[in-house]
Design an enzyme around this catalytic site. Structure first.
Site, PDB file in Angstrom:
ATOM      1  N   VAL A  31     -18.000 -14.144 -23.824  1.00  0.00           N
ATOM      2  CA  VAL A  31     -18.119 -15.130 -23.713  1.00  0.00           C
ATOM      3  C   VAL A  31     -18.599 -15.203 -22.090  1.00  0.00           C
ATOM      4  O   VAL A  31     -19.190 -15.949 -21.502  1.00  0.00           O
ATOM      5  CB  VAL A  31     -16.927 -15.441 -23.719  1.00  0.00           C
ATOM      6  CG1 VAL A  31     -16.354 -16.300 -22.173  1.00  0.00           C
ATOM      7  CG2 VAL A  31     -15.913 -15.488 -24.868  1.00  0.00           C
ATOM      8  N   ASP A  32     -18.432 -13.845 -21.211  1.00  0.00           N
ATOM      9  CA  ASP A  32     -19.170 -14.036 -19.983  1.00  0.00           C
ATOM     10  C   ASP A  32     -20.259 -14.344 -20.045  1.00  0.00           C
ATOM     11  O   ASP A  32     -21.249 -15.009 -18.882  1.00  0.00           O
ATOM     12  CB  ASP A  32     -18.663 -12.475 -19.472  1.00  0.00           C
ATOM     13  CG  ASP A  32     -17.216 -12.254 -19.293  1.00  0.00           C
ATOM     14  OD1 ASP A  32     -16.841 -12.813 -19.110  1.00  0.00           O
ATOM     15  OD2 ASP A  32     -17.042 -10.780 -19.310  1.00  0.00           O
ATOM     16  N   SER A  33     -21.618 -13.348 -20.389  1.00  0.00           N
ATOM     17  CA  SER A  33     -22.303 -13.877 -20.458  1.00  0.00           C
ATOM     18  C   SER A  33     -23.050 -14.978 -21.600  1.00  0.00           C
ATOM     19  O   SER A  33     -24.358 -15.638 -20.795  1.00  0.00           O
ATOM     20  CB  SER A  33     -24.024 -12.628 -21.207  1.00  0.00           C
ATOM     21  OG  SER A  33     -22.857 -12.404 -23.359  1.00  0.00           O
ATOM     22  N   SER A  34     -22.344 -15.575 -21.960  1.00  0.00           N
ATOM     23  CA  SER A  34     -22.937 -16.918 -22.719  1.00  0.00           C
ATOM     24  C   SER A  34     -22.972 -17.788 -21.411  1.00  0.00           C
ATOM     25  O   SER A  34     -23.228 -18.908 -21.390  1.00  0.00           O
ATOM     26  CB  SER A  34     -21.899 -17.110 -23.922  1.00  0.00           C
ATOM     27  OG  SER A  34     -22.232 -16.102 -24.616  1.00  0.00           O
ATOM     28  N   GLY A  76       0.772  -1.540  -0.153  1.00  0.00           N
ATOM     29  CA  GLY A  76       0.254   0.255   0.004  1.00  0.00           C
ATOM     30  C   GLY A  76       0.774   1.084  -0.187  1.00  0.00           C
ATOM     31  O   GLY A  76       1.758   0.995   0.141  1.00  0.00           O
ATOM     32  N   CYS A 110       5.546  -5.801   1.702  1.00  0.00           N
ATOM     33  CA  CYS A 110       6.107  -4.692   1.715  1.00  0.00           C
ATOM     34  C   CYS A 110       4.884  -3.911   2.736  1.00  0.00           C
ATOM     35  O   CYS A 110       5.492  -4.162   3.670  1.00  0.00           O
ATOM     36  CB  CYS A 110       5.826  -4.238   0.301  1.00  0.00           C
ATOM     37  SG  CYS A 110       6.007  -3.012  -0.341  1.00  0.00           S
ATOM     38  N   TYR A 111       3.816  -2.960   2.416  1.00  0.00           N
ATOM     39  CA  TYR A 111       3.184  -1.891   3.340  1.00  0.00           C
ATOM     40  C   TYR A 111       3.135  -2.805   5.069  1.00  0.00           C
ATOM     41  O   TYR A 111       2.613  -2.666   5.447  1.00  0.00           O
ATOM     42  CB  TYR A 111       1.533  -1.140   2.923  1.00  0.00           C
ATOM     43  CG  TYR A 111       1.573  -0.350   3.694  1.00  0.00           C
ATOM     44  CD1 TYR A 111       1.765   1.127   4.085  1.00  0.00           C
ATOM     45  CD2 TYR A 111       0.069  -1.348   4.366  1.00  0.00           C
ATOM     46  CE1 TYR A 111       1.382   1.430   5.424  1.00  0.00           C
ATOM     47  CE2 TYR A 111       0.019  -0.305   5.262  1.00  0.00           C
ATOM     48  CZ  TYR A 111       0.020   0.816   6.414  1.00  0.00           C
ATOM     49  OH  TYR A 111      -0.940   1.534   7.468  1.00  0.00           O
ATOM     50  N   LYS A 118     -11.129 -13.427 -15.969  1.00  0.00           N
ATOM     51  CA  LYS A 118     -11.671 -13.624 -17.213  1.00  0.00           C
ATOM     52  C   LYS A 118     -10.692 -14.862 -17.513  1.00  0.00           C
ATOM     53  O   LYS A 118     -12.254 -15.893 -18.118  1.00  0.00           O
ATOM     54  CB  LYS A 118     -11.281 -12.646 -17.939  1.00  0.00           C
ATOM     55  CG  LYS A 118     -11.583 -12.362 -19.275  1.00  0.00           C
ATOM     56  CD  LYS A 118     -12.758 -12.167 -19.523  1.00  0.00           C
ATOM     57  CE  LYS A 118     -13.534 -12.354 -20.832  1.00  0.00           C
ATOM     58  NZ  LYS A 118     -14.271 -11.410 -21.073  1.00  0.00           N
ATOM     59  N   GLU A 126       4.370 -10.592  -6.036  1.00  0.00           N
ATOM     60  CA  GLU A 126       3.060 -10.935  -6.722  1.00  0.00           C
ATOM     61  C   GLU A 126       3.740 -10.548  -8.290  1.00  0.00           C
ATOM     62  O   GLU A 126       2.603 -11.101  -9.916  1.00  0.00           O
ATOM     63  CB  GLU A 126       2.021 -10.727  -6.355  1.00  0.00           C
ATOM     64  CG  GLU A 126       1.829  -9.409  -6.555  1.00  0.00           C
ATOM     65  CD  GLU A 126       2.401  -8.603  -4.799  1.00  0.00           C
ATOM     66  OE1 GLU A 126       3.071  -9.096  -4.364  1.00  0.00           O
ATOM     67  OE2 GLU A 126       2.085  -7.900  -4.697  1.00  0.00           O
ATOM     68  N   SER A 138     -24.742 -11.584 -24.781  1.00  0.00           N
ATOM     69  CA  SER A 138     -24.469 -10.131 -26.048  1.00  0.00           C
ATOM     70  C   SER A 138     -23.562 -11.001 -26.802  1.00  0.00           C
ATOM     71  O   SER A 138     -23.390 -10.687 -27.978  1.00  0.00           O
ATOM     72  CB  SER A 138     -23.458  -9.266 -25.655  1.00  0.00           C
ATOM     73  OG  SER A 138     -22.255 -10.630 -25.072  1.00  0.00           O
ATOM     74  N   GLY A 139     -23.655 -13.138 -26.930  1.00  0.00           N
ATOM     75  CA  GLY A 139     -22.605 -13.464 -28.004  1.00  0.00           C
ATOM     76  C   GLY A 139     -21.205 -13.581 -27.207  1.00  0.00           C
ATOM     77  O   GLY A 139     -20.441 -13.901 -27.163  1.00  0.00           O
ATOM     78  N   HIS A 155       7.992  -7.118  -4.104  1.00  0.00           N
ATOM     79  CA  HIS A 155       6.483  -8.086  -4.310  1.00  0.00           C
ATOM     80  C   HIS A 155       6.435  -9.187  -5.020  1.00  0.00           C
ATOM     81  O   HIS A 155       6.709  -9.495  -6.131  1.00  0.00           O
ATOM     82  CB  HIS A 155       5.549  -6.994  -5.240  1.00  0.00           C
ATOM     83  CG  HIS A 155       5.278  -6.232  -4.681  1.00  0.00           C
ATOM     84  ND1 HIS A 155       3.966  -5.580  -3.724  1.00  0.00           N
ATOM     85  CD2 HIS A 155       5.900  -4.839  -3.695  1.00  0.00           C
ATOM     86  CE1 HIS A 155       3.999  -4.288  -3.385  1.00  0.00           C
ATOM     87  NE2 HIS A 155       4.841  -3.942  -3.498  1.00  0.00           N
TER      88      HIS A 155
END
Ligand code: XMP
Length: 522
Positions: A235-238, A58, A85-86, A378, A181, A232-233, A179
């Site tokens: 990936v997420d909504s499908s 942070g 870190c922080y 995603k 990550e 919408s076609g 860090h």
């Protein structure tokens, strides 16, 4: 929601890279959630029941009065804690060590090298093994720990951070100044892997398990009521739709709003996949006349976006009203959207573009939300899609924005331009696929430019549109680099587009990264 998997809690102190901690953990099949420190009360901790806790980095200084702190109860839960870190500094400060401000030297930003001390710990299994005897890490700190807390010992040091890696091995509290990550700490993933292993995680966060649990939770939430889903076609909504359909069958109806701004064959592909392949009740709302009519004469990007967003909601509502007894609206909200809305810094700041979604609808229509992907990133959504049997060709599709081709047609939108754009885009994507590059690229498309240029074809003069090809690599769409096609590829593609698409006589390649550009042209 009742959860059945082990959970790790990330307490966020406002680092720019907190999300990456979550990414690294999810890659290890560990379920984790990020919560800003202000929201983590004693009661929250008890309810969340983490098997381990991570304190993020942070921007603040622990020496500043009122700077962020974790609740004291975190230290008393008897679970392993890793401070970064922080997070390291706050842990040392809270537990009786000392932190000093950076101005007295030892601020470090960028690449650094950590060497081990004579102390060994499971946290560092697999570290310092490449023959150099040291590990590259990424430092980004002003303050530094000047005295470690009682019970801690030093496992690793760097020139600017004598306490680069410290541990209280009795309590399993670990604190690192760098860090792990980020990409620039190449062996950082191993450190997380060791940490979760010693905390007892079994890697039970798999898509198979997630699917089962999500289905159970959707059934629990929806009961015998009906759900509508805007498709919408993408990936997420499908994936959301297929998952919900698996849970509640025909209690789900999907509404696919075709705004006339889709790519070549897109509407047919979506409709046939959902209706024919999955047998999901689907309303195909062909509203292209309405959208294109309202967009006529408009050339300002934000005005275009706002018109599309508003019409989308109106049209969706009109069709949703025909579905009797719908009480729920399904959305493909992902975890990054959830984090953003509760983020430490208070969420998004400047509006660069008005993103289009069906926000606002639930309140207006009195609907409750079903968001089965709210906990996923995603790439996890793609994994879930595969788990649900969606074809790879569909799951791997490049993202396509809600406002569609409207934002790839700078200036005024006309049917003629849209037709040309669709054809050019199809040739370009075909080229990319033929050269085996599709999966390496985050997103690729053509933008048709609001300018005509002079050319010569055969013996004649042409005066046609210019277009720009765009292709970027990205991890999450937040930043992006242009894709380094070979000149051969670009030359061949330009030739094909000019030969095959009537209306275009000049092709350019967009080599802007994001920032300073954005991926879409508007
Ligand atoms: P930009 O152009 O902002 O785009 O760099 C980042 C990513 O977001 C997509 N995008 C949208 N997606 N509704 C969407 O669903 C929108 O209004 C929208 N605008 C941009 C863009 O395609 C890229 O993947």
């Amino acid at each position: 929601m009742t959860q059945t998997h082990d959970r790790l809690l990330i307490i966020d102190f406002g680092s720019q890279v907190t999300q990456l901690i979550a990414r690294r953990l999810r890659e290890l099949n560990v379920y984790c959630e990020i919560h800003p420190y202000q929201n983590v009360s004693d009661a929250f901790l008890k309810d969340f029941a983490p098997k381990a806790i991570i304190f993020s980095g942070g921007p603040d200084s622990v020496m500043r009065e009122g700077s962020p702190r974790p609740p004291k109860a975190a230290y008393a839960m008897g679970v392993p804690i890793l401070g970064i870190c922080y997070g390291q500094q706050v842990m040392m400060h809270d537990l009786g060590g000392k932190v000093e401000a950076g101005e007295h030297a030892t601020a470090e930003f960028g690449r650094a090298y950590v060497t081990p001390t004579d102390k060994r710990d499971d946290l560092l299994t697999g570290w310092f093994m490449d023959g150099t005897g040291r590990e590259q890490v990424w430092m980004s700190h002003g303050d530094h720990v000047s005295e470690i807390a009682p019970g801690f010992e030093v496992l690793g040091t760097s020139p600017g951070a004598p306490f680069a890696i410290t541990a209280d091995r009795t309590r399993h509290f670990y604190a690192v100044q760098f860090h792990p990550e980020v990409h620039h700490t190449p062996n950082g993933k191993t450190l997380y892997e060791n940490f979760v292993k010693l905390a007892g995680f079994t890697g039970d966060w798999t898509m198979g398990a997630y699917r089962e649990e999500a289905i159970r939770l959707i059934r629990e939430q929806v009961g015998d009521k009906r759900v509508i889903c805007g498709l919408s076609g993408g990936v997420d909504s499908s994936v959301a739709a297929v998952l919900i359909h698996e849970a509640i069958g025909d209690q789900l109806t999907c509404v696919f709003v075709d705004h006339g701004l889709l790519r070549q064959n897109e509407a047919d592909e979506v409709v046939s996949m959902f209706r024919d392949h999955y047998n999901i009740p689907l309303i195909h709302a062909d509203e292209s006349e309405l959208f294109l009519g309202e967009l006529e004469g408009q050339s300002d990007p934000e005005t275009k976006r706002k018109i599309i967003g508003k019409l989308f909601i109106d049209v969706f509502q009109k069709h949703a009203d025909t579905i009797d007894g719908a009480e729920f609206l399904a959305q493909g909200t992902l975890y990054p959207d959830v984090i953003e809305s509760v983020s430490f810094s208070g969420g998004p700041s400047v509006t660069i573009k008005s993103h289009h979604n069906v926000g606002g609808l639930p309140e207006k229509m009195g609907l409750k939300l079903v968001e089965p992907l709210r906990e996923l990133f995603k790439d996890e959504v793609r994994a879930l899609g595969r788990e649900l049997g969606l074809p790879d060709s569909f799951i791997g599709r490049h993202p396509f924005p809600g406002p569609g081709l409207a934002i790839r047609c700078p200036g005024e939108i006309t049917r003629e331009k849209l037709d040309i754009l669709r054809k050019a885009d199809a040739v370009y994507i075909d080229q990319i696929r033929k050269h085996g590059l599709y999966d390496e690229i985050w997103q690729a498309f053509v933008a048709i430019l609001p300018v005509r240029t002079v050319g010569v074809m055969g013996d004649g003069r042409t005066y046609d549109y210019a277009c720009a090809l765009r292709a970027v690599t990205s991890v999450d769409g937040m930043t992006a680099d242009y894709y380094p096609f070979t000149h051969d590829f670009l030359g061949e593609t330009a030739t094909r587009i000019i030969n095959e698409v009537k209306g275009i006589n000049r092709v350019t390649y967009d080599i802007t990264s994001k920032p300073p550009g954005t991926i879409e042209w508007e």
